[in-house]
Every structure is written in structure tokens, then in C-alpha cells.
Design a protein around this motif. Structure first.
Motif, PDB file in Angstrom:
ATOM      1  N   LYS A  50       0.835  -1.206   0.000  1.00 47.19           N
ATOM      2  CA  LYS A  50       0.000   0.000   0.000  1.00 47.19           C
ATOM      3  C   LYS A  50       0.871   1.258   0.000  1.00 47.19           C
ATOM      4  O   LYS A  50       0.606   2.199  -0.741  1.00 47.19           O
ATOM      5  CB  LYS A  50      -0.944  -0.012   1.202  1.00 47.19           C
ATOM      6  CG  LYS A  50      -1.898   1.155   1.231  1.00 47.19           C
ATOM      7  CD  LYS A  50      -2.920   0.984   2.331  1.00 47.19           C
ATOM      8  CE  LYS A  50      -3.788   2.188   2.471  1.00 47.19           C
ATOM      9  NZ  LYS A  50      -4.951   2.219   1.656  1.00 47.19           N
ATOM     10  N   VAL A  51       1.909   1.259   0.813  1.00 45.59           N
ATOM     11  CA  VAL A  51       2.791   2.425   0.921  1.00 45.59           C
ATOM     12  C   VAL A  51       3.441   2.746  -0.420  1.00 45.59           C
ATOM     13  O   VAL A  51       3.480   3.899  -0.847  1.00 45.59           O
ATOM     14  CB  VAL A  51       3.874   2.186   1.995  1.00 45.59           C
ATOM     15  CG1 VAL A  51       4.944   3.263   1.953  1.00 45.59           C
ATOM     16  CG2 VAL A  51       3.242   2.120   3.373  1.00 45.59           C
ATOM     17  N   PHE A  52       3.961   1.714  -1.094  1.00 42.39           N
ATOM     18  CA  PHE A  52       4.686   1.927  -2.347  1.00 42.39           C
ATOM     19  C   PHE A  52       3.807   1.756  -3.589  1.00 42.39           C
ATOM     20  O   PHE A  52       4.323   1.785  -4.703  1.00 42.39           O
ATOM     21  CB  PHE A  52       5.896   0.999  -2.433  1.00 42.39           C
ATOM     22  CG  PHE A  52       6.935   1.283  -1.382  1.00 42.39           C
ATOM     23  CD1 PHE A  52       7.403   2.566  -1.182  1.00 42.39           C
ATOM     24  CD2 PHE A  52       7.425   0.276  -0.587  1.00 42.39           C
ATOM     25  CE1 PHE A  52       8.370   2.833  -0.216  1.00 42.39           C
ATOM     26  CE2 PHE A  52       8.393   0.535   0.382  1.00 42.39           C
ATOM     27  CZ  PHE A  52       8.854   1.812   0.560  1.00 42.39           C
ATOM     28  N   HIS A  53       2.501   1.570  -3.396  1.00 43.20           N
ATOM     29  CA  HIS A  53       1.566   1.407  -4.516  1.00 43.20           C
ATOM     30  C   HIS A  53       2.060   0.302  -5.460  1.00 43.20           C
ATOM     31  O   HIS A  53       2.149   0.498  -6.668  1.00 43.20           O
ATOM     32  CB  HIS A  53       1.378   2.722  -5.276  1.00 43.20           C
ATOM     33  CG  HIS A  53       1.158   3.901  -4.377  1.00 43.20           C
ATOM     34  ND1 HIS A  53      -0.021   4.096  -3.698  1.00 43.20           N
ATOM     35  CD2 HIS A  53       1.977   4.915  -4.007  1.00 43.20           C
ATOM     36  CE1 HIS A  53       0.076   5.194  -2.969  1.00 43.20           C
ATOM     37  NE2 HIS A  53       1.276   5.709  -3.128  1.00 43.20           N
ATOM     38  N   SER A  54       2.367  -0.856  -4.865  1.00 42.94           N
ATOM     39  CA  SER A  54       3.008  -1.932  -5.621  1.00 42.94           C
ATOM     40  C   SER A  54       2.266  -3.252  -5.425  1.00 42.94           C
ATOM     41  O   SER A  54       2.314  -3.842  -4.351  1.00 42.94           O
ATOM     42  CB  SER A  54       4.461  -2.084  -5.162  1.00 42.94           C
ATOM     43  OG  SER A  54       5.046  -3.225  -5.722  1.00 42.94           O
TER      44      SER A  54
END
Length: 190
Positions: free
Chosen positions: A126-130
Motif C-alpha cells: 500500500k505504501v509503495f503502490h506496488s
């Protein structure tokens, strides 16, 4: 010359990390599986270095874009969360080691370690949109739960380390291949 991409640089940093930790798991597997593993260690070391340097070259080609993006408030927030997730992961691994030892089943430390590493990828996705981080996390957690049930030696089987290493190496390759020179950079200004 191709346009620089902060996204490709970030993927390359991840690939460098995955190649190092994947190699570590594979070295541990070789050491636990074979009395004479020198040739295998050279092979693991060579492939791990090849992955690392391929990622490093990708990072170098895109480092200026990465440096520019690093100054953004969003990136600073991502780094703060990344650090918190990794601290929680370290504490959980430490606790798992102590719990496994104190209950008299130290062999369960390796699957617990693999599971915790996998779980740490879920918030990072979620943090790195990955989506790749979600896939890595689910694969690691599923492997940690499955291999003790599938092997004769159960949780003590070194195949757990083999699977964890191969998942991380596959993730490093994916990070390099998925962020090819022809892919659009979602972080680029339009």
C-alpha cells in the motif's frame, strides 16, 4: 537516451534488496542441505551478484529522477512508514525466535521468519503502490504455511529456505523486467 524514471529507480532498489536477501536464504539452504556445497555457493553467489548488479545499473541510470522524487513530502512519509514496518518486522522476528526456542520447537523459527517477512510486504504494498509487494507477501506467507506440511522433515526441512530465496530472486527479476525502458512511469509529470 531513455527518460529517467523514479519508479524504475525504486524498483531497482527493491531488486537489489531482494537479490541480497534471496541469496542469503539460498546460502542458508545450501549450507543446511549439502556437506560439500562449494560449487553451489559459487553458483548462488554468481547469480546473486548478477541480479544485484543488473539492479544497480538500472538504479544508476535513473538515480537523478529518484533523488528528485525523494524530496517530496509523500516520499518522506513513505520512508517513515517503511522504517516503522521494518522495526515491527525485526521485533516480531526476535519474538518468534525466542518463542520457538522457549516452547522447545526451534525448528518452527524458520517458517515463522518467512511468514513474518511475507507479512511485512503487505503494508509496504500500500505504501509503495506496488501489487508486486502483495504478491511477494502472499507467496512468502503461503510458502511458510505450506512447506512444513509438504516435507518429511516438516518445519526443519531446509527447503523452506530454498523457497524463500527463490521467491525473492523471482521478485528481483520481476522488478527489473516489469520496469522496462518502454514502460511509462506513473510518477512522471504529465
Amino acid at each position: 537516451m531513455e527518460k529517467q524514471s523514479a519508479s524504475r529507480a525504486g524498483a531497482a532498489i527493491g531488486a537489489m534488496i531482494f537479490s541480497v536477501f534471496g541469496s542469503g536464504w539460498l546460502f542458508f539452504w545450501a549450507a543446511r542441505s549439502f556437506a560439500q556445497a562449494a560449487v553451489l555457493w559459487v553458483l548462488i553467489g554468481g547469480l546473486g551478484l548478477a541480479l544485484f548488479f543488473a539492479a544497480f545499473w538500472q538504479y544508476r541510470r535513473n538515480r537523478e529522477a529518484h533523488a528528485a522524487a525523494a524530496e517530496s513530502p509523500e516520499n518522506k512519509k513513505e520512508q517513515r512508514i517503511f522504517n516503522i514496518v521494518n522495526i515491527v518486522q525485526g521485533v516480531a522476528i526476535f519474538l518468534a525466535a525466542n518463542i520457538a526456542k522457549n516452547i522447545g520447537h526451534p525448528e518452527w523459527f524458520v517458517p515463522a521468519f518467512i511468514f513474518i517477512v511475507g507479512a511485512h510486504f503487505i503494508p509496504l504494498a500500500k505504501v509503495f503502490h506496488s501489487r508486486r509487494h502483495t504478491v511477494i507477501g502472499v507467496a512468502m506467507m503461503a510458502w511458510a504455511l505450506a512447506y512444513p506440511q509438504l516435507t518429511r522433515a516438516g518445519a526443519a526441512d531446509p527447503v523452506g529456505c530454498l523457497g524463500a530465496g527463490l521467491i525473492l530472486w523471482a521478485s528481483a527479476l520481476s522488478a527489473l523486467l516489469f520496469h522496462s525502458a518502454t514502460q511509462a512511469d506513473p510518477t512522471a509529470a504529465h
